[in-house]
Design an enzyme around this catalytic site. Structure first.
Site, PDB file in Angstrom:
ATOM      1  N   PHE A   1       6.675   5.969  31.425  1.00  0.00           N
ATOM      2  CA  PHE A   1       7.745   5.114  31.961  1.00  0.00           C
ATOM      3  C   PHE A   1       7.720   5.150  33.487  1.00  0.00           C
ATOM      4  O   PHE A   1       7.465   6.179  34.085  1.00  0.00           O
ATOM      5  CB  PHE A   1       9.108   5.640  31.482  1.00  0.00           C
ATOM      6  CG  PHE A   1      10.266   4.860  32.018  1.00  0.00           C
ATOM      7  CD1 PHE A   1      10.710   3.714  31.363  1.00  0.00           C
ATOM      8  CD2 PHE A   1      10.903   5.241  33.200  1.00  0.00           C
ATOM      9  CE1 PHE A   1      11.774   3.002  31.848  1.00  0.00           C
ATOM     10  CE2 PHE A   1      11.965   4.515  33.699  1.00  0.00           C
ATOM     11  CZ  PHE A   1      12.403   3.379  33.019  1.00  0.00           C
TER      12      PHE A   1
ATOM     13  N   MET B   1       9.112   0.215  31.493  1.00  0.00           N
ATOM     14  CA  MET B   1       8.643   0.258  30.114  1.00  0.00           C
ATOM     15  C   MET B   1       7.778   1.504  29.964  1.00  0.00           C
ATOM     16  O   MET B   1       7.287   2.069  30.928  1.00  0.00           O
ATOM     17  CB  MET B   1       7.716  -0.927  29.790  1.00  0.00           C
ATOM     18  CG  MET B   1       8.290  -2.293  29.982  1.00  0.00           C
ATOM     19  SD  MET B   1       7.155  -3.498  29.337  1.00  0.00           S
ATOM     20  CE  MET B   1       5.786  -3.330  30.461  1.00  0.00           C
ATOM     21  N   SER B   2       7.615   1.906  28.710  1.00  0.00           N
ATOM     22  CA  SER B   2       6.585   2.892  28.424  1.00  0.00           C
ATOM     23  C   SER B   2       5.884   2.417  27.158  1.00  0.00           C
ATOM     24  O   SER B   2       6.301   1.421  26.565  1.00  0.00           O
ATOM     25  CB  SER B   2       7.200   4.275  28.229  1.00  0.00           C
ATOM     26  OG  SER B   2       8.058   4.253  27.110  1.00  0.00           O
TER      27      SER B   2
ATOM     28  N   THR C   1       7.956  -0.697  36.255  1.00  0.00           N
ATOM     29  CA  THR C   1       7.674  -1.484  35.039  1.00  0.00           C
ATOM     30  C   THR C   1       8.862  -1.442  34.083  1.00  0.00           C
ATOM     31  O   THR C   1       9.050  -2.353  33.294  1.00  0.00           O
ATOM     32  CB  THR C   1       6.440  -0.927  34.294  1.00  0.00           C
ATOM     33  OG1 THR C   1       6.725   0.433  33.933  1.00  0.00           O
ATOM     34  CG2 THR C   1       5.210  -0.967  35.162  1.00  0.00           C
TER      35      THR C   1
ATOM     36  N   ASP D   1      34.906  13.995  31.787  1.00  0.00           N
ATOM     37  CA  ASP D   1      33.616  13.347  31.983  1.00  0.00           C
ATOM     38  C   ASP D   1      33.050  12.972  30.625  1.00  0.00           C
ATOM     39  O   ASP D   1      33.152  13.747  29.687  1.00  0.00           O
ATOM     40  CB  ASP D   1      32.658  14.309  32.688  1.00  0.00           C
ATOM     41  CG  ASP D   1      32.908  14.307  34.183  1.00  0.00           C
ATOM     42  OD1 ASP D   1      33.296  13.246  34.709  1.00  0.00           O
ATOM     43  OD2 ASP D   1      32.731  15.364  34.801  1.00  0.00           O
TER      44      ASP D   1
ATOM     45  N   ASP E   1       6.627  10.731  24.381  1.00  0.00           N
ATOM     46  CA  ASP E   1       7.814  10.653  25.222  1.00  0.00           C
ATOM     47  C   ASP E   1       8.663  11.895  24.973  1.00  0.00           C
ATOM     48  O   ASP E   1       9.254  12.060  23.911  1.00  0.00           O
ATOM     49  CB  ASP E   1       8.597   9.388  24.844  1.00  0.00           C
ATOM     50  CG  ASP E   1       9.758   9.142  25.770  1.00  0.00           C
ATOM     51  OD1 ASP E   1      10.073  10.043  26.579  1.00  0.00           O
ATOM     52  OD2 ASP E   1      10.350   8.051  25.689  1.00  0.00           O
TER      53      ASP E   1
ATOM     54  N   GLU F   1      15.774  10.883  24.494  1.00  0.00           N
ATOM     55  CA  GLU F   1      15.828   9.563  23.870  1.00  0.00           C
ATOM     56  C   GLU F   1      14.566   9.341  23.037  1.00  0.00           C
ATOM     57  O   GLU F   1      14.624   8.907  21.888  1.00  0.00           O
ATOM     58  CB  GLU F   1      15.911   8.443  24.916  1.00  0.00           C
ATOM     59  CG  GLU F   1      17.265   8.289  25.543  1.00  0.00           C
ATOM     60  CD  GLU F   1      17.387   8.995  26.877  1.00  0.00           C
ATOM     61  OE1 GLU F   1      16.502   9.832  27.156  1.00  0.00           O
ATOM     62  OE2 GLU F   1      18.363   8.743  27.611  1.00  0.00           O
TER      63      GLU F   1
ATOM     64  N   ASP G   1      32.267  16.326  43.452  1.00  0.00           N
ATOM     65  CA  ASP G   1      33.494  16.454  42.674  1.00  0.00           C
ATOM     66  C   ASP G   1      34.566  17.228  43.434  1.00  0.00           C
ATOM     67  O   ASP G   1      35.732  17.211  43.049  1.00  0.00           O
ATOM     68  CB  ASP G   1      33.225  17.203  41.366  1.00  0.00           C
ATOM     69  CG  ASP G   1      32.602  16.307  40.316  1.00  0.00           C
ATOM     70  OD1 ASP G   1      32.843  15.087  40.377  1.00  0.00           O
ATOM     71  OD2 ASP G   1      31.874  16.830  39.456  1.00  0.00           O
TER      72      ASP G   1
ATOM     73  N   ALA H   1       9.727   3.415  37.071  1.00  0.00           N
ATOM     74  CA  ALA H   1      10.896   2.654  37.524  1.00  0.00           C
ATOM     75  C   ALA H   1      10.552   1.205  37.817  1.00  0.00           C
ATOM     76  O   ALA H   1      11.409   0.336  37.742  1.00  0.00           O
ATOM     77  CB  ALA H   1      11.502   3.317  38.753  1.00  0.00           C
TER      78      ALA H   1
END
Lengths: 575, 676
Positions: free
Chosen positions: B371, B377-378, B375, B302, B340, B344, B516, B373
């Site tokens: 953030f 964007m944050s 838009t 993975d 944030d 990331e 799996d 889903a």
């Protein structure tokens, strides 16, 4: 060793090396059913044979089916040969009016020729009618050789095929071996032999008066036709008791050289066929390399020992010491027209190849010189080996070598992508056990039973060498003998008959079983982690396994036979 | 990865127990399982019986006593090797068992709760476990969330979170809940729990011979019969030569020739292999799985967590055309990411600090836009600036909505970064596009090196990822894997395994989720993560207690090492015989044929000392090789051809030479002590 002998060995090997890819490529085409230049002549004959026998040669047979067909054909031919010998007094082509052959000798000879051993307990020219020789013995020279080639080809298919149910068709393999491989080559070779003075006729013995004024019977018969297939099919059963030492079988050094080439031609070529059919020509050469290595080791030791001769004889002035360009050394039991070089080379080749034709008496070799032929046979006849038999015997050792050393690279051992697992190891060990049991078991019995001992001309270690040689030769389907032994007795004929029978058929059933099981497996793709079966390392490994397994099994017995004999000779005792 | 737990190879307690076991294992019923050692047992008994007879007849028995003793030692040494290999597992199993016996369970019944012993729980029962209590059996969390200490099984002290639903719902009996309360539905009957199986496995009780081990046993048994024939027929041959072959000497010869070295160490090697896997905190459900790991030629890995660190990180700032200072972009990016908390987001703040020395600042007066889903964007509204970062199209639309102009070069930039396998985030300040932040998967250090090693061993690595093919290709290139499967679904994964197997390959993979499970079951070696679901753990044939997917590579190496050890010792054992022949045969027939002493190349003192030395060497070599059998031969990631050449030299050629030296040394000692 003299320079000329050295050169001869190298020239011989060079010719075999050159011949191997030619024969290998040709046989690959023949057994893959591809076109060859002989097709226009042979295809119609082939079809006619299949029609006459009422067989379907295009049907793929599973290994059991294939093996059973092969066994039936061989059993039938065995019975026919037995009957022919017992009934020859009523059959035609018997100008010398020979009576029936004794039951035990008939059994021995029938088995002997069916198994491609061609051990001869009898003396051909004074026992067998021309019909028995030609139709009986010569037929088996072809059939037994073809059976050997067919088995080798079936084994190769087992390795080459993937997820397959069958390993080919016995009728196809056998018929093609005879028509495409054995017949054309023997035809050409026989013509050459006739041109050099080998006889080919149907006459009775010629009675002549010799210079000394005594009458001598000179045997005649269809010799050349038998001679070629005798070598090419590594049969070895001569028309005459003296075999290739007889001037009618092998008149000149030239015919001698040709006969030596014929002995190795098919066996060496099959290594290349293996390489081509499995898609790894280099693997074919690695197998050939292992054979060549053992051949060279044997021939050099044998020639060295014979040329060095017998120190006791030399001290007594009976034999001359060797010089470069002159003869010398141990000439006992050798033909002057061949000398030590050609005799030792022929002895090595004929025992490497399970041929058994002889042009000198191995019995009269020095102990070490005589150990070479015996050791060659004791490897299980895998140094080139009998036609086909050499390759399938080698296959057995390849399986063992791959398994023992294969684990060392950290993978389940695999041979050309086929996993070698419990089933294959079991069958391979079974084959090895059968050979060991035959040779050592029968030898041990003969060494203590009065019936066995009474045939010995020599007691002491040399007698034991004769016993061991006989059973090793029988189980290895070689057929050559240490001549000191009178083997034409009910005990020897019977036991050697079984020795040859088990050594051939019981050994090859497990081998065909392995082929069948490999054919059904899938192939693991080759990668950097794959066990290498090409190159010098593999050749070296293969030789080591053959030598160690062979040596470990037979060393105790040998140490009481030829080894102690050599040591005693050094100390001044002869047998 | 947690370093493997190391116990000294010759731990005192284990050695003491093993000595006792060595005698207990003399039981003929146990010996019969190993044909090679069984032959030794029969030989030892026979020599001992003859000894008693000779004593009764008043013969000189000094020599035969010693032969008998050393034959028994040979057996004991082989038993000792096996007992040593089992010892470590047994010690571990004893510790596990202690923790299990006293546990009580709070069984939920219609009437309420009832206290029952854990050993009476059946499949389907529901039990309540609260902070401080031990989970009474394997199960699935059906209610609640809790932190669990699994150190009893994994040896790892950091607690793990277990919650109902999702892929972290499986709990193991014997582990302890540290906080909160959960309800667990029991999934295994008594005697079948993970702990039970683990105990059985580490003890070696359920050990079955692996396929290669069976094949090797057949080979060894076959060789034993060959040597039996060679020795038995020696008697008639000796008779022919008018010599004598006494039974004890023939038995000594036989025992020396049959492959006792590998025969005696074979099971120890197998057990030690399982144990080595366990030392890496991987629980193999069978020896077969460990062996199969050595055969694996395709690894499915993975991407996330195995090849890459797991989360994408900001690696570059690309100012848009017209933006002169890259620090403007960095500043805006930092501002938008201060609140944030995703990995990331944090990586952007870190990158800004590293590249431009921008420090964190007070967040008062900042209005953060999280953030979503829809838009995609944050951002942050601060001092009248409206800073946004997000998916390219979303931000472009936003900027256009504010009347801004979008330079076509920006779109090119976005595409270029995508093509490199990175994820671009567009940053804008009001209607102005400042530039792009590139987020990349960061490949774990050293992975390329490992994949190179695997390739050298002939193992193909395939990366499995949900990313788009472009991204996947870029990471595959960077990590150095051979192939990749992008936008992988469980079905595709399964299909890929089948395809590889169809081509003759053996496939290993790791997995944790319920989806799996089919692939884990289909793979030849399926390593389930301990954090994974019960379904995944059932489907795999190994469980990684540390849940570290990279460990698959170590498991493969251990499997290879196991096979190599077996092969090497087999080769060594067979090669040894050459010297033994040269020791025993001349001695054996020296009386009949004195000329045979020429074969006594080692110049051993006298026939008796020669035979005795060979037998002693044969016994001692087993002891000498125990460490090698338990540790395994040195493993190197090389191609098969080089490994073969190397091992042939060491164990083949070495195996021929070593006994010549060893037997000669022992002969000196035997002579010095006047033992023969």
């Amino acid at each position: 060793m003299t320079t000329i002998n050295f050169v001869e060995i190298l020239v011989y090997l060079a010719i075999i090396v050159a011949l191997t890819p030619l024969m290998g490529g040709y046989m690959k085409r023949v057994f893959s059913g591809e076109r060859t230049f002989l097709d226009p002549v042979l295809r119609p004959i082939e079809r006619a044979i299949y029609r006459a026998c009422g067989v379907n040669a295009s049907q793929d047979q599973g290994w059991v089916d294939w093996t059973v067909t092969m066994l039936i054909v061989n059993a039938a031919s065995l019975v026919i040969l037995y009957a022919m010998q017992r009934l020859q007094q009523w059959l035609p082509f018997n100008p010398n009016k020979f009576g029936p052959v004794s039951p035990d000798s008939s059994w021995n000879t029938a088995v002997s020729f069916t198994t491609n051993t061609n051990w001869q307990g009898y003396s051909g020219e004074s026992t067998m009618s021309h019909l028995t020789q030609m139709a009986g013995l010569a037929l088996h020279n072809f059939l037994s050789a073809a059976t050997g080639i067919a088995i080798a080809v079936a084994v190769i298919r087992g390795v080459a095929r993937e997820k397959a149910k069958g390993i080919g068709n016995f009728w196809f393999d056998c018929t093609r071996s005879i028509l495409w491989v054995l017949l054309p080559i023997s035809l050409v070779a026989a013509l050459f032999l006739v041109s050099r003075g080998v006889v080919q006729n149907f006459r009775a013995d010629v009675v002549v008066k010799t210079v000394e004024g005594v009458e001598q019977k000179i045997a005649q018969g269809p010799v050349a036709s038998q001679e070629a297939i005798k070598e090419l099919g590594t049969n070895g059963g001569g028309f005459f008791n003296a075999n290739s030492a007889h001037p009618y079988e092998n008149p000149t050094p030239g015919t001698n050289f040709l006969e030596m080439i014929l002995i190795f031609a098919v066996g060496a070529g099959l290594t290349n066929t293996l390489g081509r059919m499995t898609g790894s020509v280099r693997h074919g050469w690695a197998v050939f390399g292992a054979m060549a290595l053992m051949f060279l080791a044997g021939v050099f030791v044998c020639e060295w020992a014979e040329q060095k001769g017998n120190p006791i004889h030399q001290k007594l002035g009976v034999a001359a010491a060797p010089t470069d360009g002159g003869t010398g050394g141990n000439m006992e039991g050798k033909e002057v027209r061949f000398g030590i070089g050609d005799s030792a080379l022929f002895a090595t080749i004929t025992t490497d190849a399970s041929c058994g034709a002889i042009n000198s008496w191995h019995d009269s070799f020095t102990p070490i010189g005589g150990l070479v032929p015996m050791a060659n046979i004791a490897t299980g006849e895998v140094i080139v080996g009998g036609v086909g038999a050499g390759l399938y015997g080698m296959f057995l050792f390849i399986v063992l070598a791959v398994f023992i050393a294969g684990l060392m690279v950290g993978r389940t051992p695999e041979y050309l992508g086929k996993k070698i697992e419990a089933h294959e190891v079991k069958l391979a060990m079974l084959s090895v056990l059968i050979l060991t049991l035959c040779i050592l078991g029968f030898s041990a019995a003969a060494a203590v039973l009065p019936a066995g001992l009474s045939s010995l001309n020599n007691r002491g270690p040399h007698g034991l060498s004769e016993i061991l040689y006989a059973y090793i030769s029988g189980a290895g389907n070689n057929g050559s003998a240490f001549a000191g032994l009178n083997a034409n007795t009910p005990f020897w004929n019977t036991t050697l008959g079984f020795d040859m029978f088990f050594g051939r058929f019981f050994m090859l059933i497990p081998i065909l079983g392995i082929a069948g099981s490999l054919a059904a497996k899938k192939k693991v793709p080759e990668s950097a982690g794959t066990f290498p079966v090409t190159g010098p390392i593999f050749s070296f490994l293969l030789v080591s396994v053959i030598v160690i397994v062979g040596a470990l099994t037979f060393f105790p017995a040998f140490s009481l036979g030829p080894i102690v004999e050599q040591l005693l000779m050094k100390a001044g005792t002869l047998f | 990865m947690a370093p493997p737990k190391r116990t000294s190879l010759f731990d005192r307690a284990i050695v003491r127990a093993a000595v006792g076991d060595a005698f207990r294992k003399l039981d003929p019923r146990l010996q019969a399982k190993n044909p090679v050692m069984f032959v030794v047992l029969v030989g030892a008994v026979l020599v001992s019986v003859l000894l008693v007879r000779d004593v009764a007849r008043g013969k000189d028995v000094l020599f035969n006593v010693q032969i008998a003793l050393w034959l028994w030692f040979t057996l004991l040494f082989a038993n000792f090797a096996e007992a040593m290999a089992e010892g470590r597992g047994k010690a571990q199993a004893a510790a596990l068992r202690r923790g299990r016996t006293e546990t009580m369970a709070r069984l939920q019944t219609r009437k309420g709760e009832e206290m029952v012993p854990a050993t009476t729980l059946r499949k389907g029962d529901c039990v309540v476990v609260e902070a401080g209590q031990v989970i009474p059996g394997d199960g699935t969390v059906v209610e609640g969330i809790a932190s669990v200490d699994e150190s009893a099984i994994t040896g790892e002290s950091a607690p793990v979170i277990r919650e109902s639903g999702g892929d972290c719902s499986a709990v193991t009996g014997g582990t302890r809940v540290l906080s909160d309360r959960i309800v667990v539905e029991i999934t295994s009957n008594p005697g079948e729990t993970f702990l039970d199986r683990m105990i059985a496995l580490v003890e070696g009780a359920s050990r079955q011979k692996t396929p290669n081990e069976i094949a090797l046993s057949i080979l060894l048994a076959g060789l034993t019969i060959v040597f039996l024939i060679a020795t038995v027929t020696l008697r008639p041959f000796a008779l022919y030569a008018r010599g004598v072959a006494t039974t004890p000497v023939l038995i000594a010869l036989l025992v020396c020739l049959i492959p006792t070295t590998i025969g005696g160490l074979l099971s120890a090697i197998g057990i030690a292999g399982m144990d080595r896997v366990l030392q890496h905190n991987v629980l193999a459900m069978s020896g077969r799985a460990v062996e199969a790991a050595g055969d694996v030629n395709v690894l499915l890995l993975d991407k996330t967590g195995t090849i890459t660190l797991g989360n994408r990180q900001a690696t570059d700032f690309f100012p848009a055309p017209g933006v002169l200072a890259a620090s403007d972009l960095a500043e805006a990016a930092q501002l938008s990411s201060l609140a944030d908390e995703t990995p990331e987001g944090r990586s952007i703040v870190i990158l800004a600090k590293e590249k431009f020395g921008l420090r964190g600042r007070h967040v008062e007066g900042m209005h953060f836009i999280p953030f979503s889903a829809t838009t995609r964007m944050s951002g942050v509204d601060w001092n009248g600036r409206r800073i946004r970062k997000g998916a390219g199209e979303a931000v472009i639309e936003w900027v256009r909505g504010l009347g801004g102009r979008v330079d076509p070069a920006v779109t090119d930039l976005l595409n270029r970064i995508s093509a490199e396998g990175a994820t671009p985030l567009l940053v804008s300040d009001d209607a102005k596009i400042l530039g792009v932040i590139a987020l990349r998967d960061v490949v774990k250090p050293g992975m390329r090196d490992r994949f190179d090693r695997l390739r050298a061993m002939g193992i193909k690595t395939i990366m499995i990822t949900g990313d788009n093919p472009l991204t996947a290709a870029a990471i595959a290139r960077e990590a150095g894997v051979d192939d990749f499967l992008a936008q992988a679904t469980p079905e595709q994964k399964l299909a890929l395994i089948r395809k590889e197997q169809e081509g003759g390959n053996l496939v290993a993979m790791t997995g944790d989720g319920t989806n799996d499970a089919p692939a884990l079951a289909q793979a030849d070696v399926g390593v389930a993560m301990n954090t994974g679901t019960q379904a995944a753990r059932e489907a795999g044939n190994m469980v990684d207690l540390d849940s570290n997917p990279t460990k698959l590579i170590e498991v493969v190496e251990i499997g290879k090492q196991l096979l190599m050890t077996r092969g090497s010792l087999t080769t060594f054992s067979i090669a040894n015989d050459v010297a033994k022949y040269f020791a025993i045969l001349p001695a054996r027939f020296a009386a009949t044929y004195p000329a045979l002493t020429a074969l006594n190349v080692m110049r051993l003192g006298n026939p008796r000392s020669a035979i005795l030395s060979a037998v002693i060497f044969n016994a001692l070599i087993i002891i000498a090789l125990i460490p090698l059998a338990l540790r395994g031969v040195r493993y190197r990631p090389l191609g098969a051809a080089r490994i073969l050449a190397r091992n042939l030299w060491i164990y083949g050629v070495g195996g021929v030479i070593v006994p010549f030296v060893g037997i000669k040394l022992i002969d000196w000692i035997v002579l010095a002590l006047h033992l023969a």
